[in-house]
Design an enzyme around this catalytic site. Sequence first.
Site, PDB file in Angstrom:
ATOM      1  N   ASP A  48       0.769  -1.377  -0.138  1.00 60.90           N
ATOM      2  CA  ASP A  48       0.093  -0.003  -0.001  1.00 60.90           C
ATOM      3  C   ASP A  48       0.763   1.315  -0.001  1.00 60.90           C
ATOM      4  OD1 ASP A  48      -1.634  -2.025   0.372  1.00 60.90           O
ATOM      5  OD2 ASP A  48      -2.712  -1.486   2.217  1.00 60.90           O
ATOM      6  N   ASP A  93      -4.607  -0.909  -1.348  1.00 56.76           N
ATOM      7  CA  ASP A  93      -5.803  -0.954  -0.638  1.00 56.76           C
ATOM      8  C   ASP A  93      -6.967  -0.358  -1.716  1.00 56.76           C
ATOM      9  OD1 ASP A  93      -6.744  -1.477   1.887  1.00 56.76           O
ATOM     10  OD2 ASP A  93      -6.976   0.624   2.369  1.00 56.76           O
ATOM     11  N   HIS A  95     -10.723   0.195  -2.213  1.00 58.60           N
ATOM     12  CA  HIS A  95     -11.877   0.165  -1.882  1.00 58.60           C
ATOM     13  C   HIS A  95     -13.145   0.389  -2.635  1.00 58.60           C
ATOM     14  CE1 HIS A  95     -10.326  -1.176   2.004  1.00 58.60           C
ATOM     15  NE2 HIS A  95      -9.743  -0.088   2.274  1.00 58.60           N
ATOM     16  N   HIS A  99     -17.629   1.153   1.149  1.00 60.03           N
ATOM     17  CA  HIS A  99     -16.939   0.205   2.123  1.00 60.03           C
ATOM     18  C   HIS A  99     -17.202   0.400   3.529  1.00 60.03           C
ATOM     19  CE1 HIS A  99     -13.098  -2.019   3.588  1.00 60.03           C
ATOM     20  NE2 HIS A  99     -13.608  -2.685   2.580  1.00 60.03           N
ATOM     21  N   HIS A 144     -11.090   6.398   2.347  1.00 61.37           N
ATOM     22  CA  HIS A 144      -9.851   6.322   1.666  1.00 61.37           C
ATOM     23  C   HIS A 144      -9.613   5.611   0.550  1.00 61.37           C
ATOM     24  CE1 HIS A 144      -9.699   3.095   4.714  1.00 61.37           C
ATOM     25  NE2 HIS A 144      -8.539   2.677   4.063  1.00 61.37           N
ATOM     26  N   LYS A 172      -6.798  -5.213  -2.714  1.00 59.70           N
ATOM     27  CA  LYS A 172      -7.494  -5.859  -1.455  1.00 59.70           C
ATOM     28  C   LYS A 172      -8.494  -4.830  -0.951  1.00 59.70           C
ATOM     29  CE  LYS A 172      -3.691  -4.248   1.564  1.00 59.70           C
ATOM     30  NZ  LYS A 172      -4.557  -3.523   2.335  1.00 59.70           N
ATOM     31  N   CYS A 217      -1.726  -3.121   7.859  1.00 59.91           N
ATOM     32  CA  CYS A 217      -1.669  -3.864   6.880  1.00 59.91           C
ATOM     33  C   CYS A 217      -0.442  -4.541   6.593  1.00 59.91           C
ATOM     34  CB  CYS A 217      -1.899  -2.946   5.673  1.00 59.91           C
ATOM     35  SG  CYS A 217      -3.649  -2.371   5.632  1.00 59.91           S
TER      36      CYS A 217
HETATM   37  C1  VGL Z   1      -4.347   0.541   6.039  1.00 59.47           C
HETATM   38  C2  VGL Z   1      -6.167   1.399   7.517  1.00 59.47           C
HETATM   39  C3  VGL Z   1      -7.022   1.440   6.566  1.00 59.47           C
HETATM   40  C4  VGL Z   1      -3.138   0.166   5.652  1.00 59.47           C
HETATM   41  C5  VGL Z   1      -5.699   0.536   5.101  1.00 59.47           C
HETATM   42  O1  VGL Z   1      -2.818   0.038   4.541  1.00 59.47           O
HETATM   43  O2  VGL Z   1      -2.400   0.140   6.697  1.00 59.47           O
HETATM   44  N1  VGL Z   1      -4.758   0.995   7.368  1.00 59.47           N
HETATM   45  N2  VGL Z   1      -6.866   0.639   5.267  1.00 59.47           N
HETATM   46 ZN    ZN Z   2      -8.388   0.447   3.824  1.00 58.82          ZN
END
Ligand code: VGL
Ligand code: ZN
Length: 306
Positions: A48, A93, A95, A99, A144, A172, A217
């Site tokens: 990410d 990430d 979404h 979500h 996000h 993901k 993550c």
């Molecule tokens: C993440 C919070 C929400 C991450 C992803 O990539 O760590 N953290 N979505």
């Molecule tokens: Zn996320």
Amino acid sequence: MKYNKLNGWTIVLLIISIGAIRAHKSEDETTTVERSSKKNVYALIMIDVQYCFINGSLALSNGPAGQDGAEVIPVINELIKKVPFDVFAYSLDWHPANHISFFENLESRKDYVLGGDHEKYQMFDAVTYTGPGLETTQILWPAHCIQDTDEAKLHEDLIRLPAGDNVVYINKGRNPNIDSYSAFLDNDKIEKTPLDNELKARNVTHVFVTGLALDYCVGSTAIDAINFGYKTYVIEDACRGVDGTAIEAKLNQLEQDGVEIVNSHQVEQIINSLNSKQNVIDTCTSNKRYDITDENQDDININNCQ
Ligand code: VGL
Ligand code: ZN
């Protein structure tokens, strides 16, 4: 007649048993051969490294630890350029707008809030949703990394190798009703992303995990990597996180689970020494001077097989 019939059956049974014993034996032999020729295959996993976590809607710089996610980029680029990884995996990430992890969607999902009273929840609180689908506890993040938005792109300064034989991209968190911190599995550990299969298809044995965010993550991905059977490393200086205390706690948990926490400068050396150990094992086994089946890999040195 009766006697002959019985005899016939005995012979049939005897043939079946011999067949079974032989099959079992050859299975054993194959296993041994496979183990002795098992080659180490190293993957770099980059979690990410997207604008959303660097200067976008969930920028780490706004989190309690005030970290700068962009700082992982030169470290990861250096690893890509210098270390002989066999496989590279990038996660995003990714979404949909509806979500479950978005605070903004709490209102539309209020009927599923455990205990009702959805109004008491604030951004970054954890809420338990009883559905739709399975019950799941979810931190309420600001919206996000929405699919196809500019901020969901990987940072342009990150070396983005073209997808191909040794490069995979994993999106993901696509299911609206369950989050996915790990690049391997959703948070309820029900549905796999393609990552495990992609790595197994390439015979990956060792994974080195980097990226954002260490306490979410990156940490979840490393723990799943261990559980899926990979020797797992987290490259600490190639990661940044959300919260100082959570980062410390995650690093401790990772170590307890058998993940090795290393520095980017050590990685090339780690791979070189694993490879020379592997060469010793290969030489020993091909010379049949060393029994690979009861070897303790950590104790191997050239004298063991002389
Ligand atoms: C993440 C919070 C929400 C991450 C992803 O990539 O760590 N953290 N979505
Ligand atoms: Zn996320």
